[in-house]
Design an enzyme around this catalytic site. Structure first.
Site, short mmCIF file in Angstrom:
data_model
loop_
_atom_site.label_atom_id
_atom_site.label_comp_id
_atom_site.label_asym_id
_atom_site.label_seq_id
_atom_site.Cartn_x
_atom_site.Cartn_y
_atom_site.Cartn_z
N SER A 296 33.01 34.62 46.07
CA SER A 296 32.11 33.52 45.78
C SER A 296 32.82 32.20 45.46
O SER A 296 32.20 31.15 45.52
CB SER A 296 31.21 33.89 44.60
N SER B 25 36.00 37.70 43.97
CA SER B 25 35.60 36.32 44.23
C SER B 25 36.71 35.28 44.16
O SER B 25 36.52 34.16 44.62
CB SER B 25 34.48 35.90 43.29
N LYS C 62 35.40 25.74 39.47
CA LYS C 62 34.21 26.36 40.06
C LYS C 62 32.98 25.99 39.23
O LYS C 62 33.06 25.92 38.01
CB LYS C 62 34.41 27.87 40.09
#
Ligand SMILES: [Zn+2]
Lengths: 494, 480
Positions: free
Chosen positions: A154, A178, A79
């Site tokens: 997210s 997330s 990420k």
């Protein structure tokens, strides 16, 4: 056959046996990204050249015995809020568009030492603020099951990449769900470990007391293997737990006979989608059949988790994001006056959602409001933690849905942020209490969209939830039943 | 004016003498090219995390123990948020809710007698960087070298009533810190700075008046001047029916005046909240005991020991211990040459004189104990006399010369040979026949003149006692 359909440790085994070279695996992965990422947009940065160079280095390392982990040679996505030395790390924000960190996060170092191949930096909500990956400055990621829908967030880029065959596994971060919620929406497995199990060093903070890095993969075994690699004490993170190493793959071997599973009755109230509810309860039934003792219980604090979470997360975020002022790195508005420089840099550099949360956080910490909001939220947090402790005196793990619905349509959620926040109802309490939780796919809804089940463990109880999830996975066989390619058939069958 | 009293409390910021910064491994060394003593952590780059330097905690606890504070066993850090380019994270890690030490106090002594000044709290925090204006480019540059240097802030109760008390408190506090070795307390380099909170009220009044906070004094003298000026300003305001505005003022020592910096009412809201990146700090009884056990000998104990062990008068012991550096120098020199009285003399007389002359602080002394010991040895063995020794000492003090080499090069060794001494006396008698005759005629005070001439003839490099005896002997020979 298509190499990119393999599971992560399966590929690792093939590589070790010499049936496929690391370069072949990496090249296949890059080709898949080239073909698919135009559609899904899982990545902000793809490390094409670096990954190929690394592939040869890893191949040699495997030969010489330097890399022995089950994920040696396996392409993995990280990420884009996790620092990678020499590779820009943007947090999907304009304000860090060109930020190249001079250090790598602890997890990136650990992946490196395990022989993993970093394939790219995954898209996300700006500064991990959002549940849709639509707040990314670089554009939204699309759900591989239905490109008119969001992948969740997210860590939406990471989950979508794993689902779409653009990465074998991915590293996400979970502040209020997330990792788990996009895993649920994309039909993959994701773990949010106990706070402190994975070092936060190099993770660009959203809300420091809640942030935790976790793996996303196509099955429970892959998740366990990756978590085993990235977990363990790190003296650069004061909030890191003392244990140096964890062994999660062991847990998988055992059954769940006699395991006590609690279902918080409140999780199945009005807001829950019927398909989700049915799938999760069916999953509970399956676990019962495998020998677990499953029963309902009352949890009273659920409704307070969301307000407490948003107050604490925004408060910490407002402080954590203050450093992006245009003075040292990142985006800088061309202004001479200091005050104007701050104002314009931050006005232009941050997106709407980030600004909204910074303002909420600044407000709840302001003198005169601190007691009424922030301090009260801390008290609520303590009560929630206590209630979980009580529950764990009766149960080994807790079971419920990961999200109240399957993936919404693109553009739907941001119109009503409050509604979007409510979508975090099942996940945020886990972060407030610092507990481990896993999301495993447990079915599809009438639109053919994946549903996720969440299993919550006691502090450092990762082995329990991994074991339960694995047993369920073996009984249910989600990936054998469903896959993205023949989605239409599934819908007809449901 | 006489019917008013001044109420003063101090906030003293002390830079701790740890080798590394409070949350990273960077050096704390003063100076250094801009931005060379920093790393991603102290520059607050995204993703970095602070790791607390244990030594900082130990220094803070040691200070708390030496100032009779209670140590907070479960202590925490907080974030103080504000935007400024010298603060790279846009927050300072400090302590608001659970400071490490609380409720202490130290005893001071002034001409008015003894008094205890309360210490409200001591907390740990990180220093910020420095802004430097570049007039050539007309821009402001930032140097992050000081960022993350550990500080403690010692907050007193508003217990002081005069300049004398403030100076006595600061001197006492500084000595404690220096003796503990937790700070060098150099005001010029900013490692010991005090902000003054001052208000005035009618004598006998219960309530405190409105206070101001005064910053930017870099010497005790400046602090004294700032207090005098501020109490005068406030009393004049109050006397004329005006009122004091609560504000922060900046002292301009050159102009002997202060001006308001910003009003406290519209002061920034720092939005303090608990620092989530640092785990709560648990300070165990054992750890406190360990720190206490390592506490070095403090001034009072040292004074008593000097009197007892070295048979030094109380007054001398007081001066010798008036700075840590001086006391160390004394003990180290005695350790080498074993002459406490002699060492004490050199420190109390010549050293003090030269410090006054050069305007230096005792803490800045460069004098090495080995050299003072060698000098004393040279006197004892009769190789040089005291006049020469004073000259050599000054050279050691100012230029750190090697005493033995210097004496050799300058030919300052005493003439020891009796034959050479006698020849010198003879030459003097030869040149001063009239004086010799005068002496023989009964003018006894000529004796001193003859001795002086002989010393001069020997360029001062002789034992005056010996010369004295030889002149006497030569005169007696003339009588016969
Ligand atoms: Zn540093």
């Amino acid at each position: 056959m298509d190499l990119t359909n393999l599971a992560a440790i399966e590929l690792g085994r093939w590589i070790k046996k010499g049936e496929v070279s690391v370069r072949e695996a990496v090249a296949a992965q890059l080709a898949a990204i080239k073909e698919k990422d135009k559609i899904y947009h899982c990545y902000i940065t793809v490390l094409e050249e670096e990954a190929l160079v690394r592939a040869d280095e890893v191949q040699e390392g495997i030969r010489s015995g330097k890399y022995t982990s089950p994920i040696a040679g396996v392409p993995i996505a990280v990420k884009d809020n996790i620092c990678t030395r020499g590779v820009r790390t943007t947090c999907a924000s304009k304000i860090l568009e060109n930020f190249v960190p001079p250090y790598s996060a602890a997890v990136v170092e650990k992946l490196w030492q395990a022989g993993a191949v970093l394939i790219g930096k995954a898209n996300m909500d700006e500064f991990a603020m959002g549940s849709t990956t639509e707040t990314s400055y670089f554009g939204a990621t699309k759900n591989p099951w239905d490109i008119s829908r969001i992948p969740g967030g997210s860590s939406g880029g990471a989950a979508a990449a794993v689902a779409a065959g653009e990465a074998y596994a991915a590293i996400g971060s979970d502040t209020g769900g997330s990792v788990r919620q996009p895993s649920a929406h994309c039909g993959v497995t994701g773990i949010k470990p106990t706070y402190g199990v994975v070092s936060r060093y190099g993770l660009i903070a959203y809300a420091s007391s809640l942030d935790q890095i976790g793996p996303i993969a196509r099955n429970v075994s892959d998740c366990a293997a990756v978590l085993e690699v990235i977990s363990g004490n790190d003296n650069r993170d004061s909030t890191s737990a003392p244990q140096r190493q964890y062994h999660y793959q062991e847990a998988i071997k055992n059954g769940i006979k006699g395991m006590k599973i609690g279902i918080p009755a409140d999780y199945f109230s009005d807001g829950l989608d019927k398909n989700v509810r049915d799938s999760v309860l069916f999953a509970a039934q399956l676990l019962r059949e495998k020998g677990a003792v499953v029963e309902e219980f009352k949890q009273k604090t659920a409704e307070y988790a969301i307000p407490a979470y948003y107050v604490i997360a925004c408060a910490e975020a407002s402080s954590n994001l203050s450093r992006y002022d245009g003075v040292k790195y990142g985006y800088r508005a061309p202004e001479k006056d200091l005050g104007e420089l701050y104002k314009r840099t931050r006005s232009e550099g941050f997106g709407e959602e980030a600004k909204r949360r910074i303002m909420v956080g600044t407000f709840v910490l302001s003198s005169g409001y601190y007691e009424a909001y922030y301090n009260k939220a801390l008290k609520v947090r303590a009560v929630i933690k206590k209630e979980f402790e009580n529950a764990f005196s009766n149960y080994d793990i807790l079971l419920g849905p990961t999200a109240p619905t399957t993936a919404p349509k693109l553009g739907e959620s941001l119109q009503d942020p409050l509604k979007m926040y409510l979508g975090d109802i099942y996940t945020v309490a886990v972060n407030l209490a610092g507990l481990p939780a896993i999301s495993v796919p447990c079915g599809l809804d009438q639109n053919g969209l994946p549903i996720g089940m969440q299993l919550i463990g006691r502090p450092f109880g990762e082995s329990d939830i991994i074991r339960a999830a694995y047993n369920f996975e073996q009984a249910y066989r989600f990936s054998a039943r469903y896959n993205i390619q023949n989605k239409k058939e599934h819908i007809e069958n449901i | 004016m006489k019917s008013y009293e001044t109420v003063i409390g101090l906030e003293v910021h002390v830079e701790l003498a740890t080798k590394t910064k409070i949350f990273c491994g960077c050096t704390t060394q003063f100076g250094g090219l801009p931005n060379t003593h920093c790393c991603p952590i102290c520059m607050g780059l995204p993703g970095t995390l602070p790791v607390l330097n244990k030594k900082v905690v130990e220094f803070a606890v040691a200070t708390g123990l030496a100032t009779n504070c209670k140590i907070t066993r479960h202590c925490k850090f907080d974030r103080k948020n504000y935007f400024y380019p010298d603060l790279p994270k846009a927050y300072q890690i400090s302590q608001l809710y659970y400071p490490i030490c609380r409720d202490g106090g130290i005893e001071i002594e002034t001409t008015a007698g003894k008094k205890v000044i309360g210490i409200h709290e001591i907390h740990m925090e990180e220093d910020a960087g420095k802004l430097i204006h570049d007039p050539l480019e007309n821009c402001t540059l930032v140097d992050y070298n000081r960022c993350g240097v550990p500080l403690i802030e010692i907050v007193s109760e508003p217990d002081m009533r005069s300049v004398d008390e403030v100076i006595a408190y600061l001197e006492k506090l500084r000595l404690i810190l220096q003796y503990l070795g937790v700070s060098d307390c150099k005001m010029q380099e900013g490692s010991f700075r005090a902000d003054i909170n001052l208000s005035v009220r009618k004598i006998g009044a219960e309530e405190f008046g409105t206070r101001t906070e005064m910053k930017n004094m870099n010497s005790f003298k400046a602090i004294a001047r700032a207090i005098e000026a501020e109490q005068k300003r406030q009393i004049e305001l109050v006397c004329c029916g005006g009122s004091v505005v609560q504000e922060t003022r900046r002292w301009d020592d050159g102009r002997n005046t202060s001006f308001a910096m910003r009003s406290k009412e519209d002061a920034k809201d720092y939005r303090y909240f608990p620092e989530p990146d640092l785990a709560a700090l648990e300070i165990s009884e054992e750890w406190i005991a360990e720190i206490k056990a390592r506490e070095p000998e403090l001034r009072e104990a040292k004074m008593l020991r000097y009197e007892k062990e070295y048979k030094i008068p109380e007054y001398d012991a007081k001066i010798l211990t008036s700075s840590k550096k001086m006391a160390d120098l004394f003990e180290e020199t005695v350790e080498i040459c074993g002459r406490p009285k002699e060492v004490s003399n050199w420190l109390m007389v010549e050293t003090m004189r030269l410090l006054r002359e050069t305007g230096m602080d005792a803490e800045e002394l460069l004098l090495k104990p080995e050299k003072l010991a060698v000098l004393i040895e040279l006197i004892d063995s009769g190789k040089i006399n005291r006049t020469v020794a004073k000259e050599v000492f000054e050279k050691i003090f100012r230029e750190d010369i090697d005493p033995e080499l210097y004496i050799k090069e300058k030919g300052l060794l005493m003439v020891q040979d009796d034959r050479l001494l006698k020849e010198a006396v003879e030459r003097v008698f030869e040149r001063n026949k009239q004086s010799v005759a005068d002496f023989l005629g009964g003018k006894e005070r000529v004796f001193g003149f003859l001795v002086g001439q002989t010393m001069k003839e020997l360029k001062g490099k002789a034992d005056p006692g010996k010369v004295n005896a030889l002149v006497k002997e030569a005169l007696q020979n003339h009588i016969r």
